[in-house]
Design a protein around this motif. Structure first.
Motif, short mmCIF file in Angstrom:
data_model
loop_
_atom_site.label_atom_id
_atom_site.label_comp_id
_atom_site.label_asym_id
_atom_site.label_seq_id
_atom_site.Cartn_x
_atom_site.Cartn_y
_atom_site.Cartn_z
N MET A 154 7.76 -4.71 -15.92
CA MET A 154 7.55 -3.63 -14.93
C MET A 154 6.48 -4.08 -13.94
O MET A 154 5.49 -4.72 -14.31
CB MET A 154 7.09 -2.36 -15.66
CG MET A 154 7.24 -1.11 -14.85
SD MET A 154 8.96 -0.57 -14.79
CE MET A 154 8.85 0.74 -13.61
N MET A 155 6.68 -3.71 -12.68
CA MET A 155 5.76 -4.11 -11.62
C MET A 155 5.57 -2.95 -10.65
O MET A 155 6.51 -2.21 -10.37
CB MET A 155 6.34 -5.32 -10.88
CG MET A 155 5.48 -5.91 -9.80
SD MET A 155 6.44 -7.08 -8.78
CE MET A 155 7.30 -8.04 -10.02
N ILE A 156 4.37 -2.81 -10.14
CA ILE A 156 4.07 -1.83 -9.11
C ILE A 156 3.47 -2.55 -7.91
O ILE A 156 2.58 -3.40 -8.07
CB ILE A 156 3.07 -0.76 -9.61
CG1 ILE A 156 3.68 0.08 -10.73
CG2 ILE A 156 2.63 0.15 -8.46
CD1 ILE A 156 2.69 1.02 -11.40
N VAL A 157 3.98 -2.22 -6.73
CA VAL A 157 3.36 -2.67 -5.49
C VAL A 157 2.80 -1.41 -4.83
O VAL A 157 3.55 -0.49 -4.49
CB VAL A 157 4.38 -3.34 -4.55
CG1 VAL A 157 3.68 -3.87 -3.29
CG2 VAL A 157 5.11 -4.47 -5.27
N GLY A 158 1.46 -1.35 -4.70
CA GLY A 158 0.87 -0.11 -4.22
C GLY A 158 -0.40 -0.30 -3.43
O GLY A 158 -0.77 -1.41 -3.08
N ASN A 159 -1.04 0.83 -3.13
CA ASN A 159 -2.27 0.86 -2.34
C ASN A 159 -2.01 0.37 -0.92
O ASN A 159 -2.72 -0.47 -0.38
CB ASN A 159 -3.38 0.05 -3.00
CG ASN A 159 -4.71 0.20 -2.26
OD1 ASN A 159 -4.99 1.25 -1.68
ND2 ASN A 159 -5.52 -0.85 -2.28
N GLY A 160 -0.91 0.90 -0.34
CA GLY A 160 -0.57 0.52 1.03
C GLY A 160 0.16 1.64 1.74
O GLY A 160 0.55 2.65 1.15
N ARG A 161 0.36 1.45 3.02
CA ARG A 161 1.16 2.38 3.83
C ARG A 161 2.62 2.06 3.55
O ARG A 161 3.11 0.99 3.93
CB ARG A 161 0.82 2.22 5.30
CG ARG A 161 -0.64 2.53 5.63
CD ARG A 161 -0.98 2.17 7.08
NE ARG A 161 -2.40 2.37 7.34
CZ ARG A 161 -2.93 3.50 7.79
NH1 ARG A 161 -2.14 4.54 8.04
NH2 ARG A 161 -4.23 3.60 8.01
N LEU A 162 3.29 2.97 2.87
CA LEU A 162 4.64 2.71 2.36
C LEU A 162 5.69 3.22 3.35
O LEU A 162 5.76 4.41 3.66
CB LEU A 162 4.82 3.39 1.00
CG LEU A 162 6.18 3.25 0.33
CD1 LEU A 162 6.47 1.80 -0.01
CD2 LEU A 162 6.24 4.11 -0.93
#
Length: 445
Positions: A1-9
């Motif tokens: 499992m992977m999360i790409v976050g802390n950005g303007r989505l």
């Protein structure tokens, strides 16, 4: 499992187009969820976290018309070559290169091209290949590079009579072999089409052979009316316009992609629309070859599915997006033109085109879609929300601002470092083969 976050989505969905602080959860090759960074991290507490550091998180790009075989043309000087017209450019440069390519040259050209694609956030590529120096196995050589680098790709070989019927038949055979191979593959990462150069290099005999040999379930990828010479040839030789000739040979259809379409009239556009045939616009190539500006905006207003490609001129889809916009504004003498249409080509239509060959939904970040995600290093100078995302991309971002590229759930580049290959080694091999190619060409002149 992977999360790409802390950005303007930027999701490219209607329901939730934009999150100021968003994240996307990835499970295997699919998007598992999108939402705020806080909510996604809470839902998947054990997942690996890729920090976008306030940058943009968005769907990866798609290029619907590439030319991998042109990779070694960069900086190439050919003795006696003077590209003073479109036909002289074709014969003196591009056909000269492809007549000298080996399969190893082709593989390395694909490695170099796909590396540049990854660096520019492109994960799906429709390539139109030619290597008359070595035809058999050339598409499989490109596939080897795509698999090594983790890129999704749709390939074809450009059939042409320009070097004789034996090579035309070999080109048909290469297409058929690869199409059958791709249709039997269940990875949803490769696809095949029946490639054609342009009608002015394809006889009725070869058209008939293509019709007889093309496997079911795929269409054609062909250059159409890229130069005025193509139209003049068709009128003089066959007494009809190009799209009419393609229609008569059953070339048109929902799986067929027409490149360029510069010299087409309203009647031809109506045929393209009625057959649900796709078109791909390549602005920089058209300008560089001085072929003219296609009526792309009019074509789109006809309701024809039109995407954006680079034609090998660049591997930065955002660069082509910027050029397409200003080209049509300049050509139409209208500063209000092409804003919506060019964005639609690159961010919407390219995905629709790609999904006529690939099953997993592309071009959006939503549950169940392909996990093709990029992170872009961009700190907006002015306010940013769902209403002005395209303006920020148009004026504030270029392809090399991409720092992380993920395709089908695999991280291909992280913090600008490619993860699947030793790029220094590949580039060293490319330089050796590029020099050998240049030497072969110039020694034979």
């Amino acid at each position: 499992m992977m999360i790409v976050g802390n950005g303007r989505l930027i999701t490219r969905t209607q329901e939730n187009p934009y999150f100021t602080d968003g994240a996307v959860a990835i499970e295997n090759d699919r998007i598992a969820a999108v939402g705020t960074t806080e909510a996604i991290k809470k839902a998947y507490p054990g997942a690996e976290f890729i920090d976008a550091k306030g940058g943009l998180i968005m769907p990866a790009f798609i290029n619907t018309h590439e030319h991998i075989y042109s990779a070694f043309a960069r900086g190439l000087a050919i003795k006696g070559y003077a590209g003073t017209s479109f036909l002289k450019i074709l014969d003196g440069l591009w056909w000269t290169i492809d007549r000298n390519l080996t399969n190893e040259d082709t593989r390395l050209s694909a490695m170099a091209t796909y590396i540049d694609c990854i660096r520019n956030g492109v994960t799906t590529v429709f390539d139109h290949h030619a290597s008359f120096g070595e035809i058999d196995g050339s598409l499989f050589a490109i596939e080897d590079a795509a698999k090594e680098l983790g890129i999704r790709t749709c390939l074809c070989y450009e059939i042409s009579d320009r070097d004789g019927m034996d090579k035309a038949r070999a080109a048909v055979r290469e297409n058929v072999n690869f199409i059958k191979h791709a249709l039997s593959d269940d990875s949803d990462m490769i696809a095949g089409m029946m490639g054609m150069h342009a009608q002015f290099t394809i006889s009725n005999e070869t058209m008939e052979l293509c019709n007889a040999e093309k496997p079911e379930g795929v269409g054609y990828h062909i250059h159409v009316a890229e130069g005025i010479e193509d139209l003049h040839h068709c009128l003089k030789t066959y007494g009809k316009r190009i799209v009419d000739r393609l229609y008569d040979w059953n070339i048109l259809g929902e799986k067929t992609l027409l490149g360029h379409c510069i010299y087409v009239n309203d009647h031809e556009m109506d045929l393209i629309k009625e057959t649900d045939t796709m078109v791909v616009h390549n602005p920089e190539s058209n300008m560089g070859n001085a072929c003219g500006c296609p009526p792309t905006i009019h074509i789109m207003h006809k309701g024809i599915l039109t995407g954006l490609g680079s034609d090998g001129y660049t591997h930065d889809v955002l660069e082509s997006y910027k050029v397409a916009k200003v080209l049509h504004q300049h050509n139409l003498c209208d500063a209000t033109a092409a804003w919506g249409e060019t964005a639609e080509m690159v961010f919407k239509n390219n995905a629709i085109i790609a999904n006529r060959y690939f099953d997993r939904k592309l071009g959006v970040l939503e549950k169940g879609a392909a996990a093709d995600v990029i992170v872009v290093d961009y700190d907006p100078l002015t306010p940013m929300d769902e209403t002005n995302v395209d303006g920020h991309l148009l004026f504030g971002v270029c392809g090399r601002d991409v720092v992380t590229t993920i395709c089908s759930g695999k991280v291909l580049m992280k913090n600008r470092e490619l993860t699947m290959v030793d790029t220094e080694k590949v580039m060293a091999e490319c330089r050796v083969h590029a020099k050998a190619l240049a030497d072969r060409i110039n020694e034979g002149r």
